[in-house]
Design an enzyme around this catalytic site. Structure first.
Site, PDB file in Angstrom:
ATOM      1  N   GLY A  46      66.131 -30.457  48.142  1.00 37.78           N
ATOM      2  CA  GLY A  46      66.687 -30.541  46.797  1.00 37.78           C
ATOM      3  C   GLY A  46      65.592 -30.493  45.756  1.00 37.78           C
ATOM      4  O   GLY A  46      64.426 -30.774  46.050  1.00 37.78           O
ATOM      5  N   GLN A  51      61.654 -31.834  37.634  1.00 37.37           N
ATOM      6  CA  GLN A  51      60.534 -31.711  38.581  1.00 37.37           C
ATOM      7  C   GLN A  51      59.711 -30.444  38.340  1.00 37.37           C
ATOM      8  O   GLN A  51      58.596 -30.335  38.839  1.00 37.37           O
ATOM      9  CB  GLN A  51      61.046 -31.713  40.030  1.00 37.37           C
ATOM     10  CG  GLN A  51      61.564 -33.075  40.473  1.00 37.37           C
ATOM     11  CD  GLN A  51      62.003 -33.033  41.926  1.00 37.37           C
ATOM     12  OE1 GLN A  51      63.111 -32.603  42.223  1.00 37.37           O
ATOM     13  NE2 GLN A  51      61.130 -33.445  42.826  1.00 37.37           N
ATOM     14  N   CYS A  88      60.058 -37.061  48.452  1.00 35.05           N
ATOM     15  CA  CYS A  88      60.304 -36.359  47.203  1.00 35.05           C
ATOM     16  C   CYS A  88      59.194 -35.339  47.007  1.00 35.05           C
ATOM     17  O   CYS A  88      58.025 -35.650  47.228  1.00 35.05           O
ATOM     18  CB  CYS A  88      60.320 -37.365  46.051  1.00 35.05           C
ATOM     19  SG  CYS A  88      60.598 -36.590  44.448  1.00 35.05           S
ATOM     20  N   LEU A  89      59.567 -34.126  46.614  1.00 32.70           N
ATOM     21  CA  LEU A  89      58.553 -33.075  46.415  1.00 32.70           C
ATOM     22  C   LEU A  89      57.556 -33.454  45.325  1.00 32.70           C
ATOM     23  O   LEU A  89      56.441 -32.949  45.303  1.00 32.70           O
ATOM     24  CB  LEU A  89      59.228 -31.745  46.071  1.00 32.70           C
ATOM     25  CG  LEU A  89      60.054 -31.104  47.200  1.00 32.70           C
ATOM     26  CD1 LEU A  89      60.730 -29.832  46.705  1.00 32.70           C
ATOM     27  CD2 LEU A  89      59.203 -30.808  48.425  1.00 32.70           C
ATOM     28  N   HIS A 130      69.889 -38.594  45.002  1.00 31.45           N
ATOM     29  CA  HIS A 130      68.463 -38.481  44.710  1.00 31.45           C
ATOM     30  C   HIS A 130      68.214 -37.514  43.542  1.00 31.45           C
ATOM     31  O   HIS A 130      67.464 -37.824  42.616  1.00 31.45           O
ATOM     32  CB  HIS A 130      67.747 -38.008  45.988  1.00 31.45           C
ATOM     33  CG  HIS A 130      66.268 -37.819  45.866  1.00 31.45           C
ATOM     34  ND1 HIS A 130      65.357 -38.611  46.543  1.00 31.45           N
ATOM     35  CD2 HIS A 130      65.530 -36.925  45.153  1.00 31.45           C
ATOM     36  CE1 HIS A 130      64.121 -38.207  46.234  1.00 31.45           C
ATOM     37  NE2 HIS A 130      64.205 -37.180  45.411  1.00 31.45           N
ATOM     38  N   GLU A 131      68.881 -36.356  43.575  1.00 32.80           N
ATOM     39  CA  GLU A 131      68.650 -35.350  42.529  1.00 32.80           C
ATOM     40  C   GLU A 131      69.259 -35.776  41.196  1.00 32.80           C
ATOM     41  O   GLU A 131      68.658 -35.563  40.143  1.00 32.80           O
ATOM     42  CB  GLU A 131      69.202 -33.983  42.960  1.00 32.80           C
ATOM     43  CG  GLU A 131      68.582 -33.397  44.222  1.00 32.80           C
ATOM     44  CD  GLU A 131      67.070 -33.454  44.283  1.00 32.80           C
ATOM     45  OE1 GLU A 131      66.413 -33.381  43.232  1.00 32.80           O
ATOM     46  OE2 GLU A 131      66.532 -33.588  45.397  1.00 32.80           O
ATOM     47  N   HIS A 134      67.026 -38.050  39.392  1.00 36.96           N
ATOM     48  CA  HIS A 134      65.918 -37.371  38.691  1.00 36.96           C
ATOM     49  C   HIS A 134      66.309 -37.027  37.246  1.00 36.96           C
ATOM     50  O   HIS A 134      65.477 -37.047  36.351  1.00 36.96           O
ATOM     51  CB  HIS A 134      65.545 -36.059  39.395  1.00 36.96           C
ATOM     52  CG  HIS A 134      64.515 -36.211  40.477  1.00 36.96           C
ATOM     53  ND1 HIS A 134      63.255 -36.690  40.239  1.00 36.96           N
ATOM     54  CD2 HIS A 134      64.558 -35.923  41.804  1.00 36.96           C
ATOM     55  CE1 HIS A 134      62.557 -36.695  41.378  1.00 36.96           C
ATOM     56  NE2 HIS A 134      63.326 -36.236  42.343  1.00 36.96           N
TER      57      HIS A 134
END
Ligand code: ZN
Length: 160
Positions: A46, A51, A88-89, A130-131, A134
């Protein structure tokens, strides 16, 4: 399509609240395509627009069933709970356990501007939560129960 640079923890943009998309134009569609490409390139499940430095309520998710592009996602129902390891990226080389709902219902607009209601369980539910977090400047590290050692080679970490 183009790869975008992923912002890392410590970048203040990750802590800002994203604004809703008011018009689905070519710019938004390009953004979604670039986000899918960037997510795939980074082996993520995701990616949220902040991000890559864009404060718009847009996320992409792919839990292995093809990419889902969500505009203005809103979680409208949650049920149950599960504790799973998240990464997380934007926070490389780190992972930790987080409690999330087992099942969520999310409402969003697709690229055609149609309202979609999607139900997700397990990893998909976790990825959606999670997304969407963000988009409100929330990182999983705010909710982490315990960090885990990700140097263990047999551990499968899903980076979101
Ligand atoms: Zn993340």
């Amino acid at each position: 399509m183009a790869l975008r640079r992923i912002r890392l923890e410590g970048d203040p943009i990750l802590r800002k609240k994203s604004r809703p998309v008011e018009e689905i134009n070519e710019r938004i569609k390009t953004l979604l395509d670039d986000m899918v490409e960037t997510m795939n390139d980074a082996d993520g499940v995701g990616l949220a627009a902040p991000q890559i430095g864009i404060l718009r309520r847009v996320v992409v998710i792919d839990v292995g069933e093809g990419p889902i592009k969500m505009i203005n996602p809103e979680i409208i129902e949650v049920e149950g709970s599960r504790i799973e390891i998240e990464g997380c990226l934007s926070i490389p080389n780190k992972a930790g356990t987080v409690e999330r709902p087992e099942r969520v219902k999310v409402k969003y607009l697709n690229e055609e501007g149609e309202e979609i209601i999607l139900e997700g369980t397990g990893l998909l539910a976790t990825a959606i939560c999670h997304e969407v977090d963000h988009l409100d400047g929330i990182l999983y590290t705010d909710k982490v129960i315990e960090y885990v050692d990700i140097t263990a080679e047999d551990e499968e970490i899903e980076e979101e």
